[in-house]
Design an enzyme around this catalytic site. Structure first.
Site, PDB file in Angstrom:
ATOM      1  N   GLY A 179      41.497  27.111  38.725  1.00 36.87           N
ATOM      2  CA  GLY A 179      40.751  28.380  38.677  1.00 36.87           C
ATOM      3  C   GLY A 179      41.640  29.543  39.075  1.00 36.87           C
ATOM      4  O   GLY A 179      41.702  30.574  38.384  1.00 36.87           O
ATOM      5  N   THR A 198      50.417  26.396  43.481  1.00 39.31           N
ATOM      6  CA  THR A 198      48.991  26.070  43.488  1.00 39.31           C
ATOM      7  C   THR A 198      48.687  24.905  42.569  1.00 39.31           C
ATOM      8  O   THR A 198      49.348  24.727  41.546  1.00 39.31           O
ATOM      9  CB  THR A 198      48.124  27.280  43.071  1.00 39.31           C
ATOM     10  OG1 THR A 198      46.738  26.937  43.268  1.00 39.31           O
ATOM     11  CG2 THR A 198      48.326  27.688  41.622  1.00 39.31           C
ATOM     12  N   LYS A 212      36.062  39.697  37.622  1.00 39.45           N
ATOM     13  CA  LYS A 212      36.876  39.171  38.732  1.00 39.45           C
ATOM     14  C   LYS A 212      38.287  39.720  38.692  1.00 39.45           C
ATOM     15  O   LYS A 212      38.852  40.087  39.713  1.00 39.45           O
ATOM     16  CB  LYS A 212      36.935  37.634  38.652  1.00 39.45           C
ATOM     17  CG  LYS A 212      36.111  36.974  39.714  1.00 39.45           C
ATOM     18  CD  LYS A 212      36.381  35.500  39.792  1.00 39.45           C
ATOM     19  CE  LYS A 212      36.912  35.138  41.149  1.00 39.45           C
ATOM     20  NZ  LYS A 212      37.087  33.693  41.301  1.00 39.45           N
ATOM     21  N   HIS A 241      39.450  39.781  45.387  1.00 39.47           N
ATOM     22  CA  HIS A 241      40.460  39.684  46.440  1.00 39.47           C
ATOM     23  C   HIS A 241      41.825  39.287  45.843  1.00 39.47           C
ATOM     24  O   HIS A 241      42.855  39.852  46.162  1.00 39.47           O
ATOM     25  CB  HIS A 241      39.997  38.657  47.478  1.00 39.47           C
ATOM     26  CG  HIS A 241      39.521  37.350  46.894  1.00 39.47           C
ATOM     27  ND1 HIS A 241      38.583  37.286  45.889  1.00 39.47           N
ATOM     28  CD2 HIS A 241      39.863  36.061  47.142  1.00 39.47           C
ATOM     29  CE1 HIS A 241      38.366  36.035  45.559  1.00 39.47           C
ATOM     30  NE2 HIS A 241      39.135  35.268  46.304  1.00 39.47           N
ATOM     31  N   ARG A 242      41.809  38.327  44.907  1.00 42.31           N
ATOM     32  CA  ARG A 242      43.051  37.839  44.283  1.00 42.31           C
ATOM     33  C   ARG A 242      43.623  38.911  43.348  1.00 42.31           C
ATOM     34  O   ARG A 242      44.829  39.121  43.313  1.00 42.31           O
ATOM     35  CB  ARG A 242      42.743  36.542  43.502  1.00 42.31           C
ATOM     36  CG  ARG A 242      43.965  35.836  42.940  1.00 42.31           C
ATOM     37  CD  ARG A 242      43.633  34.415  42.532  1.00 42.31           C
ATOM     38  NE  ARG A 242      43.143  33.645  43.658  1.00 42.31           N
ATOM     39  CZ  ARG A 242      41.856  33.379  43.867  1.00 42.31           C
ATOM     40  NH1 ARG A 242      40.923  33.743  43.010  1.00 42.31           N
ATOM     41  NH2 ARG A 242      41.491  32.715  44.945  1.00 42.31           N
ATOM     42  N   ASP A 302      46.792  31.817  49.960  1.00 45.45           N
ATOM     43  CA  ASP A 302      45.719  31.081  50.598  1.00 45.45           C
ATOM     44  C   ASP A 302      44.529  32.018  50.620  1.00 45.45           C
ATOM     45  O   ASP A 302      44.662  33.204  50.929  1.00 45.45           O
ATOM     46  CB  ASP A 302      46.118  30.655  52.014  1.00 45.45           C
ATOM     47  CG  ASP A 302      45.293  29.460  52.467  1.00 45.45           C
ATOM     48  OD1 ASP A 302      45.445  28.382  51.866  1.00 45.45           O
ATOM     49  OD2 ASP A 302      44.468  29.615  53.398  1.00 45.45           O
ATOM     50  N   ASN A 315      45.279  24.624  42.056  1.00 39.47           N
ATOM     51  CA  ASN A 315      43.912  25.051  41.751  1.00 39.47           C
ATOM     52  C   ASN A 315      43.901  25.739  40.385  1.00 39.47           C
ATOM     53  O   ASN A 315      44.463  26.809  40.211  1.00 39.47           O
ATOM     54  CB  ASN A 315      43.456  26.008  42.867  1.00 39.47           C
ATOM     55  CG  ASN A 315      42.047  26.507  42.658  1.00 39.47           C
ATOM     56  OD1 ASN A 315      41.641  26.828  41.555  1.00 39.47           O
ATOM     57  ND2 ASN A 315      41.301  26.588  43.743  1.00 39.47           N
TER      58      ASN A 315
HETATM   59  P1  ITT Z   1      46.013  25.580  46.384  1.00 46.66           P
HETATM   60  O1  ITT Z   1      46.218  25.434  47.870  1.00 46.66           O
HETATM   61  O2  ITT Z   1      46.641  24.493  45.578  1.00 46.66           O
HETATM   62  O3  ITT Z   1      46.360  26.957  45.888  1.00 46.66           O
HETATM   63  P2  ITT Z   1      43.187  25.339  47.088  1.00 46.66           P
HETATM   64  O4  ITT Z   1      41.918  25.366  46.294  1.00 46.66           O
HETATM   65  O5  ITT Z   1      43.377  24.204  48.068  1.00 46.66           O
HETATM   66  O6  ITT Z   1      44.420  25.422  46.063  1.00 46.66           O
HETATM   67  P3  ITT Z   1      43.057  27.244  49.241  1.00 46.66           P
HETATM   68  O7  ITT Z   1      43.523  26.279  50.272  1.00 46.66           O
HETATM   69  O8  ITT Z   1      43.612  28.646  49.251  1.00 46.66           O
HETATM   70  O9  ITT Z   1      43.343  26.723  47.784  1.00 46.66           O
HETATM   71  O10 ITT Z   1      41.475  27.310  49.315  1.00 46.66           O
HETATM   72  C1  ITT Z   1      40.806  28.261  48.594  1.00 46.66           C
HETATM   73  C2  ITT Z   1      39.334  27.888  48.517  1.00 46.66           C
HETATM   74  O11 ITT Z   1      38.552  29.066  48.806  1.00 46.66           O
HETATM   75  C3  ITT Z   1      38.968  27.498  47.086  1.00 46.66           C
HETATM   76  O12 ITT Z   1      39.120  26.103  46.887  1.00 46.66           O
HETATM   77  C4  ITT Z   1      37.535  27.979  46.989  1.00 46.66           C
HETATM   78  O13 ITT Z   1      36.682  27.041  47.570  1.00 46.66           O
HETATM   79  C5  ITT Z   1      37.547  29.233  47.854  1.00 46.66           C
HETATM   80  N1  ITT Z   1      37.897  30.416  47.040  1.00 46.66           N
HETATM   81  C6  ITT Z   1      39.043  31.161  47.131  1.00 46.66           C
HETATM   82  N2  ITT Z   1      39.048  32.122  46.194  1.00 46.66           N
HETATM   83  C7  ITT Z   1      37.908  31.981  45.497  1.00 46.66           C
HETATM   84  C8  ITT Z   1      37.354  32.656  44.401  1.00 46.66           C
HETATM   85  O14 ITT Z   1      38.011  33.628  43.789  1.00 46.66           O
HETATM   86  N3  ITT Z   1      36.169  32.258  43.952  1.00 46.66           N
HETATM   87  C9  ITT Z   1      35.512  31.256  44.532  1.00 46.66           C
HETATM   88  N4  ITT Z   1      35.957  30.536  45.554  1.00 46.66           N
HETATM   89  C10 ITT Z   1      37.155  30.896  46.044  1.00 46.66           C
END
Ligand code: ITT
Length: 199
Positions: A11, A7, A178, A183-184, A72, A9
């Site tokens: 967050g 990842t 959280k 979900h995570r 994802d 991301n």
């Molecule tokens: P990686 O693929 O690098 O892990 P990404 O942000 O592109 O990062 P995803 O393709 O899985 O990840 O998209 C997840 C999106 O869904 C994320 O960017 C948020 O916009 C939303 N999302 C997922 N989980 C969330 C959460 O716990 N709180 C808020 N938004 C969330």
């Protein structure tokens, strides 16, 4: 032991780090920030599982002898035909900021479904153990979309998501909430249980 998480991301990564620190502090968590030469594959699957697999397989090819995990996730809004779903990260465009995605969501729900604001977060996690066996763990958080943004914590759609049985958004409820209910957190708890049994 090392666990590589596919990842970028921050967050997501902060949440994973806290979850693992609490349950399995001996595990060293590494992410794409620790692998600057790695280039992420296009996420062109048709489902959360497809995209989680694409990310996990691609990193596993580079780190074959260790634990590798990818997830994802996304927000499904009932009145928008489950959008943004797998497009959650890029709902308002390819390089959209979280605030732009949230603004688009509030606009779309106002136009299309202001009476039904039911939504859920989905998380699909794919893990490869050092032997290359695949494991899949899922988590869901049900709730509804708020009328306006509130709160400072978290990332993504947290400022507009009110979990079931709550009156505040995830961004107001904060990381403690959280990491118990999301979900995570549910998908990670299932993975941690499996990992504990195998260590
Ligand atoms: P990686 O693929 O690098 O892990 P990404 O942000 O592109 O990062 P995803 O393709 O899985 O990840 O998209 C997840 C999106 O869904 C994320 O960017 C948020 O916009 C939303 N999302 C997922 N989980 C969330 C959460 O716990 N709180 C808020 N938004 C969330």
């Amino acid at each position: 032991m090392e666990l590589w998480i596919a990842t970028s991301n921050r967050g997501k990564l902060n949440e994973f780090k806290l979850l693992f620190e609490k349950e399995l502090p001996q595990i060293k968590i590494l992410s794409l920030a620790d692998f600057p030469t790695y280039s992420s594959p296009p996420e062109n699957g048709q489902s959360f599982l497809d995209n989680a697999r694409i990310k996990a397989r691609s990193l596993k090819a580079m780190k074959p002898n260790t634990w590798v995990m990818a997830e994802d996730s996304g927000l499904e809004v009932e009145g928008l035909g489950n959008l943004p779903g797998i497009h959650s990260a890029r709902y308002a465009g390819p390089k959209a900021a979280d605030s732009e995605n949230v603004a688009k969501l509030l606009k779309m729900i106002q136009i299309r479904s202001s009476a039904n604001r039911a939504a859920q977060f989905q998380c699909c996690m794919v893990v490869f153990n050092p032997q290359g066996e695949e494991m899949i763990f899922n988590g869901v958080l049900k709730g509804q979309i708020a009328k306006t943004t509130a709160g400072q914590h978290g990332f993504g759609y947290d400022p507009v998501f009110i979990p079931e049985n709550e009156t505040k958004t995830l961004a107001e409820l904060g990381m403690g909430y959280k990491n118990k209910h999301s979900h995570r957190a549910s998908a990670t708890a299932k993975f941690i249980e499996k990992l504990k049994a195998s260590l």
